[in-house]
Design a protein around this motif. Structure first.
Motif, PDB file in Angstrom:
ATOM      1  N   ARG A 105       0.825  -1.210   0.000  1.00 18.78           N
ATOM      2  CA  ARG A 105       0.000   0.000   0.000  1.00 18.78           C
ATOM      3  C   ARG A 105       0.858   1.258   0.000  1.00 18.78           C
ATOM      4  O   ARG A 105       0.513   2.269  -0.630  1.00 18.78           O
ATOM      5  CB  ARG A 105      -0.905  -0.022   1.227  1.00 18.78           C
ATOM      6  CG  ARG A 105      -1.861   1.173   1.313  1.00 18.78           C
ATOM      7  CD  ARG A 105      -2.686   1.137   2.581  1.00 18.78           C
ATOM      8  NE  ARG A 105      -1.842   1.199   3.770  1.00 18.78           N
ATOM      9  CZ  ARG A 105      -1.732   0.234   4.673  1.00 18.78           C
ATOM     10  NH1 ARG A 105      -2.405  -0.905   4.516  1.00 18.78           N
ATOM     11  NH2 ARG A 105      -0.946   0.357   5.734  1.00 18.78           N
ATOM     12  N   ASP A 106       2.001   1.203   0.697  1.00 17.14           N
ATOM     13  CA  ASP A 106       2.845   2.387   0.828  1.00 17.14           C
ATOM     14  C   ASP A 106       3.916   2.487  -0.254  1.00 17.14           C
ATOM     15  O   ASP A 106       4.654   3.479  -0.303  1.00 17.14           O
ATOM     16  CB  ASP A 106       3.526   2.389   2.205  1.00 17.14           C
ATOM     17  CG  ASP A 106       2.520   2.456   3.349  1.00 17.14           C
ATOM     18  OD1 ASP A 106       1.406   2.970   3.119  1.00 17.14           O
ATOM     19  OD2 ASP A 106       2.842   1.997   4.459  1.00 17.14           O
ATOM     20  N   ALA A 107       4.022   1.470  -1.111  1.00 22.23           N
ATOM     21  CA  ALA A 107       5.081   1.464  -2.121  1.00 22.23           C
ATOM     22  C   ALA A 107       4.822   2.542  -3.180  1.00 22.23           C
ATOM     23  O   ALA A 107       3.704   2.670  -3.682  1.00 22.23           O
ATOM     24  CB  ALA A 107       5.177   0.093  -2.776  1.00 22.23           C
ATOM     25  N   ARG A 108       5.850   3.292  -3.490  1.00 21.03           N
ATOM     26  CA  ARG A 108       5.731   4.350  -4.491  1.00 21.03           C
ATOM     27  C   ARG A 108       6.762   4.185  -5.611  1.00 21.03           C
ATOM     28  O   ARG A 108       6.465   4.440  -6.776  1.00 21.03           O
ATOM     29  CB  ARG A 108       5.932   5.721  -3.827  1.00 21.03           C
ATOM     30  CG  ARG A 108       4.854   6.086  -2.819  1.00 21.03           C
ATOM     31  CD  ARG A 108       3.501   6.305  -3.480  1.00 21.03           C
ATOM     32  NE  ARG A 108       2.473   6.680  -2.517  1.00 21.03           N
ATOM     33  CZ  ARG A 108       1.690   5.829  -1.865  1.00 21.03           C
ATOM     34  NH1 ARG A 108       1.829   4.515  -2.107  1.00 21.03           N
ATOM     35  NH2 ARG A 108       0.788   6.224  -1.009  1.00 21.03           N
ATOM     36  N   THR A 109       7.960   3.774  -5.284  1.00 22.13           N
ATOM     37  CA  THR A 109       9.015   3.634  -6.280  1.00 22.13           C
ATOM     38  C   THR A 109       9.088   2.181  -6.761  1.00 22.13           C
ATOM     39  O   THR A 109       8.527   1.270  -6.145  1.00 22.13           O
ATOM     40  CB  THR A 109      10.377   4.042  -5.700  1.00 22.13           C
ATOM     41  OG1 THR A 109      10.746   3.102  -4.666  1.00 22.13           O
ATOM     42  CG2 THR A 109      10.303   5.440  -5.102  1.00 22.13           C
ATOM     43  N   GLU A 142      10.604  -0.034  -4.114  1.00 25.25           N
ATOM     44  CA  GLU A 142       9.660  -0.365  -3.040  1.00 25.25           C
ATOM     45  C   GLU A 142       8.637  -1.405  -3.502  1.00 25.25           C
ATOM     46  O   GLU A 142       8.255  -2.300  -2.742  1.00 25.25           O
ATOM     47  CB  GLU A 142       8.952   0.904  -2.563  1.00 25.25           C
ATOM     48  CG  GLU A 142       9.867   1.854  -1.798  1.00 25.25           C
ATOM     49  CD  GLU A 142       9.189   3.174  -1.484  1.00 25.25           C
ATOM     50  OE1 GLU A 142       8.156   3.487  -2.137  1.00 25.25           O
ATOM     51  OE2 GLU A 142       9.676   3.904  -0.601  1.00 25.25           O
TER      52      GLU A 142
END
Length: 245
Positions: free
Chosen positions: A192-196, A199
């Motif tokens: 859910r928090d992965a952006r790159t 990640e």
């Protein structure tokens, strides 16, 4: 003075004679076959394993695409692979959710029936009330240990007379179940928090581990369900001599 009682005085009421039959602490229990529900539960757990395998494929596809992006590869081919990975990941999530919900419903029905059967075998060997066979799974904190306690009580009551009681299979299953819960929670939060791309790559790796842990827990759950179902079926076939009543 006369020894006869005074006119109009109430006569003493004798105490009721004991019947010699102890009252079951959890109310009346009835024996019903767990075989059909046990087989259905095992089949649905097998479906959970199948959807987890599909999810691992989706995880690895996502991992490979993210790795390519981390390595700096771009272009139309990578974009198509990324779209395909996203579609697989979403489809796997829906499949896992559907299989899990169906399994939860049937498992709880089977578990409650096994608990009531266990009260027929041994009405006094249960430390928790009957309602915890279902409610114990949904109460925070308590759901980390109470369902296991209920299962162990059912297991002890259902084991054939003269056999040695062992809890190894139940304990290993419960440990894997808790491990899979922790792994799933962590992998979901990381995804859910992965952006790159890096990640996302890490999140896909964690998701693979979580799905593998869930497969292990589901396989052990199948063994527990089938073993307990068989024990109760065989004990019921022995008749009253095989029960505590």
């Amino acid at each position: 003075m006369s020894d006869a009682p005074m006119s109009g005085a109430p006569m003493p009421v004798p105490a009721p004679l004991p019947t010699g039959i102890p009252v079951p602490p959890h109310g009346p229990a009835w024996l019903r076959s767990p075989v059909g529900l046990g087989r259905a539960t095992a089949a649905l757990l097998g479906l959970v394993v199948a959807t987890d395998l599909f999810a691992i494929w989706a995880d690895r596809t996502m991992y490979d695409v993210a790795s390519a992006l981390v390595d700096g590869r771009t272009g139309e081919g990578i974009r198509r692979k990324a779209d395909h990975a996203d579609s697989l990941y979403s489809a796997a999530g829906y499949a896992q959710t559907g299989a899990l919900l169906a399994t939860i419903v049937v498992f709880l029905v089977w578990f409650h029936r096994a608990r009531v059967n266990a009260e027929v075998f041994d009405p006094f060997g249960h430390s928790q009330s009957r309602g915890w066979a279902i409610g114990g799974w949904f109460v925070p904190i308590l759901n980390l240990w109470r369902p296991r306690r209920v299962m162990l009580d059912i297991w002890d009551a259902s084991i054939p007379q003269g056999s040695r009681t062992t809890h190894g299979l139940v304990n290993v299953w419960w440990a894997l179940w808790l491990a899979s819960l922790v792994a799933y929670r962590d992998s979901t939060a990381e995804h859910r928090d992965a952006r790159t791309a890096l990640e996302i790559q890490h999140a896909a790796g964690r998701a693979t581990f979580a799905d593998a842990a869930d497969i292990a827990a589901a396989l052990l759950a199948i063994l527990v369900v089938l073993r307990l179902t068989r024990m109760q079926h065989e004990k019921a076939l022995r008749g009253p001599a095989g029960t505590a009543l």
